[in-house]
Scaffold this motif. Sequence first.
Motif, PDB file in Angstrom:
ATOM      1  N   HIS A 220       3.869   1.352  13.400  1.00  0.00           N
ATOM      2  CA  HIS A 220       3.309   0.353  12.476  1.00  0.00           C
ATOM      3  C   HIS A 220       3.750   0.617  11.038  1.00  0.00           C
ATOM      4  O   HIS A 220       3.837  -0.316  10.232  1.00  0.00           O
ATOM      5  CB  HIS A 220       1.784   0.348  12.567  1.00  0.00           C
ATOM      6  N   LEU A 223       6.392  -1.490   9.621  1.00  0.00           N
ATOM      7  CA  LEU A 223       5.985  -2.808   9.137  1.00  0.00           C
ATOM      8  C   LEU A 223       5.191  -2.704   7.840  1.00  0.00           C
ATOM      9  O   LEU A 223       5.288  -3.570   6.973  1.00  0.00           O
ATOM     10  CB  LEU A 223       5.119  -3.513  10.190  1.00  0.00           C
ATOM     11  N   ASP A 224       4.384  -1.686   7.740  1.00  0.00           N
ATOM     12  CA  ASP A 224       3.446  -1.485   6.630  1.00  0.00           C
ATOM     13  C   ASP A 224       3.760  -0.126   6.019  1.00  0.00           C
ATOM     14  O   ASP A 224       3.247   0.902   6.452  1.00  0.00           O
ATOM     15  CB  ASP A 224       2.013  -1.531   7.175  1.00  0.00           C
ATOM     16  N   TYR A 249      11.510  -2.520  14.654  1.00  0.00           N
ATOM     17  CA  TYR A 249      10.453  -2.982  13.752  1.00  0.00           C
ATOM     18  C   TYR A 249      10.937  -3.005  12.306  1.00  0.00           C
ATOM     19  O   TYR A 249      10.727  -3.977  11.569  1.00  0.00           O
ATOM     20  CB  TYR A 249       9.245  -2.053  13.860  1.00  0.00           C
ATOM     21  N   MET A 253      11.479  -6.458  10.201  1.00  0.00           N
ATOM     22  CA  MET A 253      10.598  -6.683   9.054  1.00  0.00           C
ATOM     23  C   MET A 253      11.405  -6.827   7.771  1.00  0.00           C
ATOM     24  O   MET A 253      11.062  -7.642   6.903  1.00  0.00           O
ATOM     25  CB  MET A 253       9.597  -5.526   8.923  1.00  0.00           C
ATOM     26  N   ASP A 266       1.979 -10.099   4.332  1.00  0.00           N
ATOM     27  CA  ASP A 266       0.729  -9.367   4.528  1.00  0.00           C
ATOM     28  C   ASP A 266      -0.054  -9.933   5.706  1.00  0.00           C
ATOM     29  O   ASP A 266      -0.668  -9.194   6.481  1.00  0.00           O
ATOM     30  CB  ASP A 266      -0.111  -9.422   3.250  1.00  0.00           C
ATOM     31  N   ARG A 269       1.516  -8.504   8.847  1.00  0.00           N
ATOM     32  CA  ARG A 269       1.127  -7.104   9.052  1.00  0.00           C
ATOM     33  C   ARG A 269      -0.290  -7.001   9.611  1.00  0.00           C
ATOM     34  O   ARG A 269      -0.571  -6.186  10.496  1.00  0.00           O
ATOM     35  CB  ARG A 269       1.224  -6.328   7.737  1.00  0.00           C
ATOM     36  N   HIS A 270      -1.174  -7.826   9.091  1.00  0.00           N
ATOM     37  CA  HIS A 270      -2.564  -7.810   9.556  1.00  0.00           C
ATOM     38  C   HIS A 270      -2.638  -8.208  11.021  1.00  0.00           C
ATOM     39  O   HIS A 270      -3.360  -7.582  11.819  1.00  0.00           O
ATOM     40  CB  HIS A 270      -3.392  -8.766   8.691  1.00  0.00           C
TER      41      HIS A 270
END
Length: 441
Positions: A220, A223-224, A249, A253, A266, A269-270
């Motif tokens: 993750h 991505l973030d 990823y 992204m 955002d 990502r959420h």
Amino acid sequence: MPDPGLSPLQSSLPAAAARFGAHVLAEALAHGRGSAEPAGAAAALPSPPTLPFGRAPGAQEVPVGVPVPDGGPSPAMERILRGPGGLGTAGLSLARRPEPPAPGAPDAEARPEPAAGSRPIPGLYHHPVPEPDPARVEEVSRRIKRWAVDEVQAFPPEWEDQFDGFSVSRYMVACHPDAPTVDHLMVAARLMVAENVVDDAYCEDGATPADVGGRLLLAHTALDPVHTTGEYQPAWEESLSSDAARRSYRSAMDYFVQVATPAQADRFRHDMARLHMGYLAEAAWDETEYLPEVWEYLAMRQFNNFRPCPTITDTVGGYELPADLHAVPAMQRVIALAGNATTISNDLYSYMKELKSPGRHLNLPVVIAEKEGLSDKEAYLKAIEVHNDLMHEFEDAAAALAVACPDPRVARFLKGVAAWVDGNHYWHASNTYRYTLPDFW
């Protein structure tokens, strides 16, 4: 990313987009005007298209917290009925135009025939779509294979047949008919491939439930991004190229944020965090051999589902649904229901594929059969009913929102989500490389 303004529609939008998702918006337009119109009101506005389904949202279903037009159509509603204005937007009209179509022009309200070779599940509620543009399919196929092989090494050579059989190009072209360019389609295609690489590598092929949490968290961060000290930042950055999942990823992204606004990035990502939370719940149940109740399984599937795909429909379409409109609870309900319905559709089409795989795979028919004491056939048919109920809830919620919030950006986004739902079913029903149906009919 162009400034969406009040009318974010692209002049290059294909006219075919008007045929997708119209079944949702036509419902709203038919019932938003009310039945007790003053004399002469009917002549003031063109009639809405004939509806392909009969369920209409009742007054109690109008979303709370969304402004509702009082009395007759508001100026905003009249604008929706007329259709968007501006260069290249004629194909997006939501109302039947009085002039006849040009000779040889396709009928925007005609129901397309099922795709050649498609085998829809009997009794499954869906809307057929035309075959996706073959030129776009071919170009996306060429580009996505080159990206997967040359840029990110997304799969080992022995998986090449599976990658080709996945047919991600047909999938994305069918799901995003309003994408203005192939570059926009590639944004969705890369993310779809990356999500499947993570699922296969971390949650399916040889993965153990105990490993899923830590691996997903580190993936993750592709991505973030991690924001840490100078001493430890290089180690994290190096980790992003350590396996196919993180490489995929990160690259997908990087491409996405080039065309998305910060709010859209955002949002994505959420929704990916939601997806990963669903993966963790399923892994935990697997680790503890817990068989969830049907309602618990459906709750898990609201997170472990397709939601990140339709939620980017505006980015792929080349416009933006502003964050305040996306965050309205009624819009969140529409997106959640779209994700839930399409995910249960996946359960149904994947049923035979998962039965042939080692171990026990949780899907809705399996959970219903074990928890409610039904035969495999009875459970499968009941799962079809659950899917159909979710689809009707999705269409009712979208129609109510289109009436209650008559903003053209909302209308276009709802149409895009409906198009994604239809395209997703098309791909499942036509992908006979991956899916076969049980002998229950």
